[in-house]
Scaffold this active site. Sequence first.
Site, short mmCIF file in Angstrom:
data_model
loop_
_atom_site.label_atom_id
_atom_site.label_comp_id
_atom_site.label_asym_id
_atom_site.label_seq_id
_atom_site.Cartn_x
_atom_site.Cartn_y
_atom_site.Cartn_z
N GLU A 129 -9.58 37.28 -21.41
CA GLU A 129 -9.85 37.95 -22.67
C GLU A 129 -10.57 39.28 -22.45
O GLU A 129 -11.40 39.40 -21.55
CB GLU A 129 -10.74 37.08 -23.56
CG GLU A 129 -10.11 35.80 -24.04
CD GLU A 129 -11.08 34.94 -24.83
OE1 GLU A 129 -10.67 33.85 -25.25
OE2 GLU A 129 -12.25 35.36 -25.02
N CYS A 156 -16.74 33.92 -27.11
CA CYS A 156 -16.26 34.13 -25.75
C CYS A 156 -15.45 32.94 -25.26
O CYS A 156 -15.92 31.80 -25.26
CB CYS A 156 -17.45 34.38 -24.83
SG CYS A 156 -16.96 34.85 -23.17
#
EC number: 2.1.1.192
Length: 364
Positions: free
Chosen positions: A107, A351
């Site tokens: 990511e 996250c």
Amino acid sequence: MITAEKKKKNKFLPNFDKQSIYSLRFDEMQNWLVEQGQQKFRAKQIFEWLYQKRVDSIDEMTNLSKDLRQLLKDNFTVTTLTTVVKQESKDGTIKFLYELQDGYTIETVLMRHDYGNSVCVTTQVGCRIGCTFCASTLGGLKRNLEAGEIVSQVLTVQKALDATEERVSQIVIMGIGEPFENYDEMMDFLRIVNDDNSLNIGARHITVSTSGIIPRIYDFADEDIQINFAVSLHAAKDEVRSRLMPINRAYNVEKLIEAIQYYQEKTNRRVTFEYGLFGGVNDQLEHARELAHLIKGLNCHVNLIPVNHVPERNYVKTAKNDIFKFEKELKRLGINATIRREQGSDIDAACGQLRAKERQVETR
């Protein structure tokens, strides 16, 4: 540049046939060219193609001879990241799920601020630190990223911004993984993006965050680099911090503060403490007082983080009123503190959350 010695030292590095050309610092590119019987000044031309013109292939470097281009192609790849998912929040935050050349996903997040565009980068595929509130640890650690794969995250976002003539002005190393567990590649990344031959992002516009890998904090203090430093603290007492962050059992709060004191003695720089607020766990006034007592006397700032909910975890958000009370109590006790502005709350902003969701889809 990934050497045999680096691979031996870092067992979680990938074993690709060719390494990313973005993994080379400018001085390493110069040295490599000389070793190949090429002229040193070619390094500047190569870096201009990579970082200013931002080409996607070595063949596009038309002011290099065909022989030199072939030599580069024989030894390096121009790392490209494939966008698997792109989520855009109403506040302008964009979260990317990128696929690497071996099929793993990572990511990267673009966050827009009044003062510029900030990119949050990932340093590992997964994470083994085991923070009990974080989606990044779901599935464990698969491997470390090459420096070039970290650089590519910034470049890929920058290429997207080129269309609107914007630029990446800040970098935060707070994505998936523990940067200090991939220390050498992280340091190469920092030196590459900070170099004026590369992206020329100022050291004071870059922040590195760690969960508290104490030996590497001492190493980082000894580096000749003016990068901003942040520590994920989340609790002042070992009992609570160990519950949130199992790494605390290896590197407890007392030893962590000692390492931070050493860092400040060596660098004379401020440290940011990241403090995620979890309802009923670490968000009461007594916790604020414990925190103030712990860090009193340090040159520091506390970044209070209203946590994003992760479905796979049981923690809940702290009530807004309690967040304001916590901040007010810290300030009353002489601690510099602010509440981080929530961004991307309407997308998978926590996250590791987007990657975890994609992995669930893949395994169904």
